[in-house]
Write a protein that holds these residues in place. Structure first.
Motif, PDB file in Angstrom:
ATOM      1  N   VAL A  55     -13.908  -1.755   6.252  1.00 24.84           N
ATOM      2  CA  VAL A  55     -14.165  -2.068   4.844  1.00 24.84           C
ATOM      3  C   VAL A  55     -15.658  -2.318   4.635  1.00 24.84           C
ATOM      4  O   VAL A  55     -16.263  -1.810   3.682  1.00 24.84           O
ATOM      5  CB  VAL A  55     -13.352  -3.297   4.392  1.00 24.84           C
ATOM      6  CG1 VAL A  55     -13.784  -3.747   2.988  1.00 24.84           C
ATOM      7  CG2 VAL A  55     -11.858  -2.984   4.389  1.00 24.84           C
ATOM      8  N   THR A 115     -10.920   2.663  -0.303  1.00 27.49           N
ATOM      9  CA  THR A 115      -9.499   2.914  -0.541  1.00 27.49           C
ATOM     10  C   THR A 115      -8.762   2.683   0.770  1.00 27.49           C
ATOM     11  O   THR A 115      -9.361   2.737   1.858  1.00 27.49           O
ATOM     12  CB  THR A 115      -9.238   4.356  -1.009  1.00 27.49           C
ATOM     13  OG1 THR A 115      -9.560   5.255   0.072  1.00 27.49           O
ATOM     14  CG2 THR A 115     -10.102   4.701  -2.228  1.00 27.49           C
ATOM     15  N   LEU A 116      -7.468   2.444   0.691  1.00 24.82           N
ATOM     16  CA  LEU A 116      -6.692   2.220   1.906  1.00 24.82           C
ATOM     17  C   LEU A 116      -6.765   3.448   2.823  1.00 24.82           C
ATOM     18  O   LEU A 116      -6.872   3.315   4.044  1.00 24.82           O
ATOM     19  CB  LEU A 116      -5.241   1.908   1.554  1.00 24.82           C
ATOM     20  CG  LEU A 116      -4.989   0.578   0.824  1.00 24.82           C
ATOM     21  CD1 LEU A 116      -3.503   0.423   0.532  1.00 24.82           C
ATOM     22  CD2 LEU A 116      -5.488  -0.600   1.643  1.00 24.82           C
ATOM     23  N   GLN A 172      -1.267  -0.839   6.086  1.00 26.65           N
ATOM     24  CA  GLN A 172      -0.308  -1.476   5.194  1.00 26.65           C
ATOM     25  C   GLN A 172       0.524  -2.528   5.901  1.00 26.65           C
ATOM     26  O   GLN A 172       1.014  -3.459   5.260  1.00 26.65           O
ATOM     27  CB  GLN A 172       0.580  -0.408   4.553  1.00 26.65           C
ATOM     28  CG  GLN A 172      -0.188   0.475   3.573  1.00 26.65           C
ATOM     29  CD  GLN A 172       0.591   1.696   3.146  1.00 26.65           C
ATOM     30  OE1 GLN A 172       1.368   2.260   3.920  1.00 26.65           O
ATOM     31  NE2 GLN A 172       0.390   2.122   1.896  1.00 26.65           N
ATOM     32  N   THR A 214      -1.699  -5.330   0.178  1.00 28.70           N
ATOM     33  CA  THR A 214      -2.432  -4.746  -0.944  1.00 28.70           C
ATOM     34  C   THR A 214      -3.903  -4.607  -0.593  1.00 28.70           C
ATOM     35  O   THR A 214      -4.398  -5.223   0.364  1.00 28.70           O
ATOM     36  CB  THR A 214      -2.326  -5.640  -2.200  1.00 28.70           C
ATOM     37  OG1 THR A 214      -2.962  -6.893  -1.928  1.00 28.70           O
ATOM     38  CG2 THR A 214      -0.873  -5.882  -2.597  1.00 28.70           C
ATOM     39  N   LYS A 215      -4.611  -3.817  -1.392  1.00 26.48           N
ATOM     40  CA  LYS A 215      -6.055  -3.683  -1.211  1.00 26.48           C
ATOM     41  C   LYS A 215      -6.735  -5.036  -1.433  1.00 26.48           C
ATOM     42  O   LYS A 215      -7.667  -5.392  -0.708  1.00 26.48           O
ATOM     43  CB  LYS A 215      -6.619  -2.651  -2.187  1.00 26.48           C
ATOM     44  CG  LYS A 215      -8.130  -2.529  -2.124  1.00 26.48           C
ATOM     45  CD  LYS A 215      -8.673  -1.497  -3.104  1.00 26.48           C
ATOM     46  CE  LYS A 215     -10.188  -1.476  -3.115  1.00 26.48           C
ATOM     47  NZ  LYS A 215     -10.733  -0.444  -4.036  1.00 26.48           N
ATOM     48  N   GLU A 216      -6.271  -5.793  -2.428  1.00 26.43           N
ATOM     49  CA  GLU A 216      -6.891  -7.085  -2.707  1.00 26.43           C
ATOM     50  C   GLU A 216      -6.750  -8.028  -1.522  1.00 26.43           C
ATOM     51  O   GLU A 216      -7.691  -8.760  -1.178  1.00 26.43           O
ATOM     52  CB  GLU A 216      -6.261  -7.718  -3.946  1.00 26.43           C
ATOM     53  CG  GLU A 216      -6.936  -9.024  -4.357  1.00 26.43           C
ATOM     54  CD  GLU A 216      -6.456  -9.505  -5.706  1.00 26.43           C
ATOM     55  OE1 GLU A 216      -7.251  -9.476  -6.655  1.00 26.43           O
ATOM     56  OE2 GLU A 216      -5.286  -9.911  -5.805  1.00 26.43           O
TER      57      GLU A 216
END
Length: 211
Positions: free
Chosen positions: A18, A31-32, A47, A52-54
């Motif tokens: 990230v 993005t994931l 996942q 979630t991304k957050e």
């Protein structure tokens, strides 16, 4: 027998991915799918670590904050005999991320600050990080002011807030090229020196020499 996956180690690996993506193109580029590719893991693995991304961003921000805090503490531990004023100068310099080797980290940090303006969970995490830094600055300011014959009593909490805001602002000014790292260091140097200049000896013996 299949190798057991270290869940926390994988979470840290994903957080590093990230950061690399955020450094290159800000959080809008995260993005994931891209994180999975950069981390060298499957989308399913990402996942399983983060729903979630957050949640992924919150964990990453926590890792960044911990890293800065650990570096500040390590800097202070390396020089246990230094004065509280010099320790304050070292701590503020670390928080401002002015050195070249911290430039990438500074870009990632500011990307998160910008995103926190529209994300309540990220903003809450940032407030926690800032509160811890402010408390450390206030402690060092209180120790540095102790025993000094200052005409005007120093309010450690108020000055800690001002110093933290200055250090954070200098990070942005260096990144956009308004100030050089040396120029930002001079600004920080002057601010810290002014905290003690009303004392009989002026700025001498204050944190300036320890930056």
């Amino acid at each position: 027998m299949p190798r057991q996956v270290d869940h926390e180690e994988r979470r840290r690996l994903i957080a590093e991915a990230v950061c690399r993506l955020a450094e290159e193109s800000g959080l809008e580029g995260v993005t994931l799918r891209d994180v999975a590719g950069r981390a060298g893991v499957s989308m399913g693995a990402v996942q399983r670590c983060f729903r979630t991304k957050e949640e992924m961003l919150l964990f990453t921000l926590g890792q960044i904050g911990e890293g800065v805090g650990e570096r500040v503490r390590a800097r202070l531990v390396r020089s246990p005999a230094q004065s509280a004023a010099s320790a304050l100068g070292h701590a503020a310099t670390e928080v401002a991320l002015l050195r070249e080797e911290h430039r990438a980290e500074a870009r990632v940090w500011l990307a998160f600050v910008a995103q926190a303006a529209v994300s309540a969970p990220l903003a809450e995490t940032l407030r926690t990080n800032y509160a811890a830094l402010e408390a450390m600055f206030a402690r060092l300011l209180g120790e540095a002011a102790g025993g000094r014959a200052l005409p005007v009593p120093l309010d450690p909490r108020r000055e800690a807030r001002a110093l933290l805001a200055l250090a954070d602002g200098l990070t942005a000014h260096v990144l956009i090229g308004h100030l050089t790292a040396d120029g930002a260091q001079e600004v920080l140097h002057a601010h810290l020196a002014r905290l003690w200049e009303l004392e009989g000896g002026g700025a001498g013996g204050g944190p300036a020499s320890g930056l």
